[in-house]
Design a protein around this motif. Structure first.
Motif, PDB file in Angstrom:
ATOM      1  N   ALA A 276       0.843  -1.197   0.000  1.00 16.19           N
ATOM      2  CA  ALA A 276       0.000   0.000   0.000  1.00 16.19           C
ATOM      3  C   ALA A 276       0.876   1.244   0.000  1.00 16.19           C
ATOM      4  O   ALA A 276       2.004   1.241   0.506  1.00 16.19           O
ATOM      5  CB  ALA A 276      -0.930   0.008   1.216  1.00 16.19           C
ATOM      6  N   GLY A 277       0.353   2.330  -0.550  1.00 14.82           N
ATOM      7  CA  GLY A 277       1.079   3.597  -0.553  1.00 14.82           C
ATOM      8  C   GLY A 277       2.363   3.509  -1.348  1.00 14.82           C
ATOM      9  O   GLY A 277       2.434   2.849  -2.386  1.00 14.82           O
ATOM     10  N   GLU A 278       3.416   4.167  -0.858  1.00 11.79           N
ATOM     11  CA  GLU A 278       4.660   4.234  -1.613  1.00 11.79           C
ATOM     12  C   GLU A 278       5.397   2.896  -1.661  1.00 11.79           C
ATOM     13  O   GLU A 278       6.335   2.754  -2.442  1.00 11.79           O
ATOM     14  CB  GLU A 278       5.565   5.323  -1.037  1.00 11.79           C
ATOM     15  N   ALA A 279       5.022   1.939  -0.862  1.00 14.37           N
ATOM     16  CA  ALA A 279       5.573   0.592  -1.028  1.00 14.37           C
ATOM     17  C   ALA A 279       5.069  -0.016  -2.326  1.00 14.37           C
ATOM     18  O   ALA A 279       5.714  -0.900  -2.900  1.00 14.37           O
ATOM     19  CB  ALA A 279       5.175  -0.290   0.150  1.00 14.37           C
ATOM     20  N   ALA A 280       3.915   0.485  -2.809  1.00 16.42           N
ATOM     21  CA  ALA A 280       3.297  -0.068  -4.018  1.00 16.42           C
ATOM     22  C   ALA A 280       3.455   0.828  -5.227  1.00 16.42           C
ATOM     23  O   ALA A 280       3.523   0.341  -6.354  1.00 16.42           O
ATOM     24  CB  ALA A 280       1.805  -0.308  -3.768  1.00 16.42           C
ATOM     25  N   HIS A 281       3.512   2.132  -5.021  1.00 22.50           N
ATOM     26  CA  HIS A 281       3.571   3.042  -6.167  1.00 22.50           C
ATOM     27  C   HIS A 281       4.234   4.358  -5.774  1.00 22.50           C
ATOM     28  O   HIS A 281       4.006   4.896  -4.695  1.00 22.50           O
ATOM     29  CB  HIS A 281       2.173   3.319  -6.724  1.00 22.50           C
ATOM     30  N   LEU A 282       5.079   4.867  -6.658  1.00 22.91           N
ATOM     31  CA  LEU A 282       5.706   6.176  -6.498  1.00 22.91           C
ATOM     32  C   LEU A 282       5.216   7.040  -7.649  1.00 22.91           C
ATOM     33  O   LEU A 282       5.414   6.706  -8.816  1.00 22.91           O
ATOM     34  CB  LEU A 282       7.226   6.061  -6.534  1.00 22.91           C
ATOM     35  N   LEU A 283       4.571   8.149  -7.315  1.00 20.22           N
ATOM     36  CA  LEU A 283       3.940   8.989  -8.321  1.00 20.22           C
ATOM     37  C   LEU A 283       4.414  10.424  -8.197  1.00 20.22           C
ATOM     38  O   LEU A 283       4.653  10.914  -7.084  1.00 20.22           O
ATOM     39  CB  LEU A 283       2.412   8.973  -8.138  1.00 20.22           C
ATOM     40  N   PRO A 284       4.544  11.146  -9.322  1.00 22.95           N
ATOM     41  CA  PRO A 284       4.733  12.591  -9.223  1.00 22.95           C
ATOM     42  C   PRO A 284       3.566  13.199  -8.461  1.00 22.95           C
ATOM     43  O   PRO A 284       2.450  12.644  -8.479  1.00 22.95           O
ATOM     44  CB  PRO A 284       4.751  13.044 -10.690  1.00 22.95           C
ATOM     45  N   PRO A 285       3.774  14.328  -7.790  1.00 22.65           N
ATOM     46  CA  PRO A 285       2.747  14.841  -6.873  1.00 22.65           C
ATOM     47  C   PRO A 285       1.569  15.550  -7.527  1.00 22.65           C
ATOM     48  O   PRO A 285       0.690  16.044  -6.831  1.00 22.65           O
ATOM     49  CB  PRO A 285       3.547  15.831  -6.013  1.00 22.65           C
ATOM     50  N   PHE A 286       1.516  15.615  -8.848  1.00 21.45           N
ATOM     51  CA  PHE A 286       0.459  16.364  -9.515  1.00 21.45           C
ATOM     52  C   PHE A 286      -0.915  15.770  -9.209  1.00 21.45           C
ATOM     53  O   PHE A 286      -1.136  14.576  -9.386  1.00 21.45           O
ATOM     54  CB  PHE A 286       0.694  16.371 -11.026  1.00 21.45           C
ATOM     55  N   GLY A 287      -1.822  16.638  -8.764  1.00 19.38           N
ATOM     56  CA  GLY A 287      -3.152  16.178  -8.405  1.00 19.38           C
ATOM     57  C   GLY A 287      -3.208  15.546  -7.026  1.00 19.38           C
ATOM     58  O   GLY A 287      -4.239  15.002  -6.639  1.00 19.38           O
ATOM     59  N   ALA A 288      -2.109  15.627  -6.281  1.00 21.04           N
ATOM     60  CA  ALA A 288      -2.052  15.074  -4.916  1.00 21.04           C
ATOM     61  C   ALA A 288      -2.490  13.617  -4.887  1.00 21.04           C
ATOM     62  O   ALA A 288      -3.289  13.192  -4.059  1.00 21.04           O
ATOM     63  CB  ALA A 288      -2.915  15.922  -3.969  1.00 21.04           C
ATOM     64  N   ARG A 289      -1.926  12.821  -5.790  1.00 26.35           N
ATOM     65  CA  ARG A 289      -2.350  11.430  -5.908  1.00 26.35           C
ATOM     66  C   ARG A 289      -1.632  10.489  -4.960  1.00 26.35           C
ATOM     67  O   ARG A 289      -2.102   9.381  -4.710  1.00 26.35           O
ATOM     68  CB  ARG A 289      -2.144  10.953  -7.354  1.00 26.35           C
ATOM     69  N   GLY A 290      -0.485  10.891  -4.427  1.00 26.49           N
ATOM     70  CA  GLY A 290       0.324   9.963  -3.637  1.00 26.49           C
ATOM     71  C   GLY A 290      -0.321   9.531  -2.338  1.00 26.49           C
ATOM     72  O   GLY A 290      -0.753   8.387  -2.189  1.00 26.49           O
ATOM     73  N   MET A 291      -0.389  10.432  -1.343  1.00 26.76           N
ATOM     74  CA  MET A 291      -0.936  10.065  -0.045  1.00 26.76           C
ATOM     75  C   MET A 291      -2.421   9.729  -0.140  1.00 26.76           C
ATOM     76  O   MET A 291      -2.899   8.793   0.513  1.00 26.76           O
ATOM     77  CB  MET A 291      -0.734  11.190   0.968  1.00 26.76           C
ATOM     78  N   ASN A 292      -3.166  10.470  -0.964  1.00 22.27           N
ATOM     79  CA  ASN A 292      -4.598  10.204  -1.069  1.00 22.27           C
ATOM     80  C   ASN A 292      -4.879   8.815  -1.626  1.00 22.27           C
ATOM     81  O   ASN A 292      -5.727   8.088  -1.121  1.00 22.27           O
ATOM     82  CB  ASN A 292      -5.258  11.284  -1.927  1.00 22.27           C
ATOM     83  N   SER A 293      -4.154   8.422  -2.674  1.00 19.07           N
ATOM     84  CA  SER A 293      -4.355   7.069  -3.200  1.00 19.07           C
ATOM     85  C   SER A 293      -3.823   6.032  -2.221  1.00 19.07           C
ATOM     86  O   SER A 293      -4.353   4.914  -2.125  1.00 19.07           O
ATOM     87  CB  SER A 293      -3.692   6.915  -4.567  1.00 19.07           C
ATOM     88  N   GLY A 294      -2.769   6.391  -1.459  1.00 25.50           N
ATOM     89  CA  GLY A 294      -2.243   5.463  -0.465  1.00 25.50           C
ATOM     90  C   GLY A 294      -3.244   5.161   0.631  1.00 25.50           C
ATOM     91  O   GLY A 294      -3.361   4.019   1.094  1.00 25.50           O
ATOM     92  N   ILE A 295      -3.987   6.172   1.072  1.00 26.27           N
ATOM     93  CA  ILE A 295      -5.002   5.933   2.100  1.00 26.27           C
ATOM     94  C   ILE A 295      -6.154   5.122   1.528  1.00 26.27           C
ATOM     95  O   ILE A 295      -6.733   4.268   2.210  1.00 26.27           O
ATOM     96  CB  ILE A 295      -5.463   7.273   2.700  1.00 26.27           C
ATOM     97  N   GLN A 296      -6.477   5.341   0.243  1.00 25.97           N
ATOM     98  CA  GLN A 296      -7.444   4.455  -0.415  1.00 25.97           C
ATOM     99  C   GLN A 296      -6.937   3.012  -0.405  1.00 25.97           C
ATOM    100  O   GLN A 296      -7.691   2.077  -0.131  1.00 25.97           O
ATOM    101  CB  GLN A 296      -7.661   4.906  -1.866  1.00 25.97           C
ATOM    102  N   ASP A 297      -5.640   2.827  -0.716  1.00 23.12           N
ATOM    103  CA  ASP A 297      -5.040   1.489  -0.645  1.00 23.12           C
ATOM    104  C   ASP A 297      -5.228   0.884   0.743  1.00 23.12           C
ATOM    105  O   ASP A 297      -5.597  -0.286   0.882  1.00 23.12           O
ATOM    106  CB  ASP A 297      -3.529   1.553  -0.910  1.00 23.12           C
ATOM    107  N   ALA A 298      -4.936   1.692   1.765  1.00 22.72           N
ATOM    108  CA  ALA A 298      -4.943   1.199   3.144  1.00 22.72           C
ATOM    109  C   ALA A 298      -6.303   0.644   3.533  1.00 22.72           C
ATOM    110  O   ALA A 298      -6.406  -0.463   4.088  1.00 22.72           O
ATOM    111  CB  ALA A 298      -4.539   2.327   4.092  1.00 22.72           C
ATOM    112  N   VAL A 299      -7.342   1.413   3.247  1.00 24.75           N
ATOM    113  CA  VAL A 299      -8.697   0.981   3.621  1.00 24.75           C
ATOM    114  C   VAL A 299      -9.111  -0.233   2.793  1.00 24.75           C
ATOM    115  O   VAL A 299      -9.684  -1.195   3.315  1.00 24.75           O
ATOM    116  CB  VAL A 299      -9.691   2.144   3.461  1.00 24.75           C
TER     117      VAL A 299
END
Length: 377
Positions: A276-299
């Motif tokens: 989940a999160g950056e263990a699964a994907h590293l993304l450029p920060p455009f659109g704030a996709r990193g932490m937000n998608s990581g929390i989606q992963d977590a749940v």
């Protein structure tokens, strides 16, 4: 859970809310300093998700955050687009902007209040998995048997490596310098400002984003720039790009490259480890996709463990990461403008914006990538 950043903490809360016996492992001591603002943008959908796993949590985070109502884009010092949103007290916040550390603090407090077991300052050194479960061994020699592991231990994930999963993708050639500026005695009006070819930064692209307690200043290096030197000389060029405060205090700075990498699989061969999160994907920060998608992963990961749908989690969350990576990649290609055709298109849009507002709007939105529905994060 391995990793006590925002994704690991959210995963622990989600698992606990589903009645799962949960232990959180973190390599760093609990009191270790956490530098920099890092992920500063929390979407409304993420706030709602956090409220769902810990009632009131999203509201507490929203109450600490800053909501700016204006965004502007300039080309070589000339404004080409501006928009002000109707943001009023009492309405649900469309987003909040605050340092990642503040988000983590609220998540930590929620975990403590829930009675979630946590072990700090003891990194995972070994992982032994089989169809029946996983056994984690930490550097102190302690063993932690588990039915499943949700790995949220960041870009250099040991759990991912010990599971035989590798990252695929590449990093940007250009470097970027990020500087955190603390609010002064009279904070500037909060607005997001993007500069193409800022005249005060020798024609480099500059992004200014406010957050609770300060500002982030992002400068795109040009080919041939010495990013370390640009960072070291920030106090000299900062007044030209941040004129709001002539005595601005730099609270943190760093040099980085944008990463666009995905794990080859979001689970191990035994379906016992979920990334989940950056263990699964590293993304450029455009659109704030990193932490937000990581929390989606977590749940989603917690639900997958509870419902025994780990393979489905791996498929759907990797598909979501692929969409995010493509969107962020489009934004990165636009920002870098490495191809002659892209540069001509930007110049043409800047000229056309004098008579055609849509051209200015395109220049404003393109650096952030296509807008995605919350469900696709």
């Amino acid at each position: 859970m391995v990793g006590a950043g925002p994704v690991g903490l959210a995963a622990a809360l989600a698992a606990h809310s589903l009645g799962l016996d949960t232990t959180l492992l973190e390599a760093r001591p609990r009191t270790s300093p956490r530098a920099g603002s890092r992920a500063i943008f929390v979407h409304r959908a993420t706030l709602a998700l956090l409220d769902g796993i810990s009632p009131g949590l999203g509201g507490r985070i929203a109450g600490q955050g800053l909501v700016w109502d204006t965004k502007r884009t300039l080309w070589a010092g000339r404004q080409v687009h501006s928009r002000t949103y109707d943001v009023r007290p009492g309405r649900p916040a469309p987003f909040v902007s605050l340092p990642q550390t503040a988000v983590e603090d609220e998540l930590r407090r929620a975990c403590d209040a829930a009675g979630i077991t946590s072990v700090w300052g003891d990194a995972v050194s070994e992982l032994r998995g089989d169809p029946g479960g996983v056994r984690l061994v930490t550097e102190s020699g302690r063993e932690h048997p588990a039915g499943h592991v949700i790995a949220a231990d960041g870009a250099r994930s040991r759990v991912r490596d010990r599971s035989g999963i590798h990252l695929e993708g590449a990093a940007s050639d250009n470097e970027f310098v990020v500087v955190d500026v603390a609010d002064g005695p009279r904070p500037a009006r909060p607005e997001r400002v993007f500069h193409y070819r800022h005249p005060g930064a020798d024609g480099r692209n500059v992004l200014l984003v406010p957050f609770r307690g300060g500002w982030r200043v992002d400068v795109q290096c040009r080919p041939g720039d010495d990013a370390a030197d640009l960072r070291a000389s920030a106090s000299r060029w900062l007044p030209a790009v941040f004129p709001h405060d002539p005595d601005a205090r730099i609270s943190w700075s760093s040099v980085y490259r944008f990463q666009r990498r995905l794990a080859s699989s979001f689970t191990d061969t035994h379906r016992r480890v979920l990334l989940a999160g950056e263990a699964a994907h590293l993304l450029p920060p455009f659109g704030a996709r990193g932490m937000n998608s990581g929390i989606q992963d977590a749940v989603a990961a917690a639900h997958a463990v509870r419902e025994d749908t780990v393979a489905e989690y791996a498929r759907t969350r990797r598909a979501a990461a692929e969409v995010n990576a493509r969107a962020a990649g489009q934004a990165l290609d636009h920002l870098l403008a490495a191809r002659w055709g892209r540069r001509c298109l930007q110049w043409s849009a800047a000229g056309a914006s004098l008579l055609w507002p849509y051209a200015g709007k395109w220049l404003d939105t393109a650096p952030y990538g296509p807008r995605l529905r919350a469900a696709r994060y």
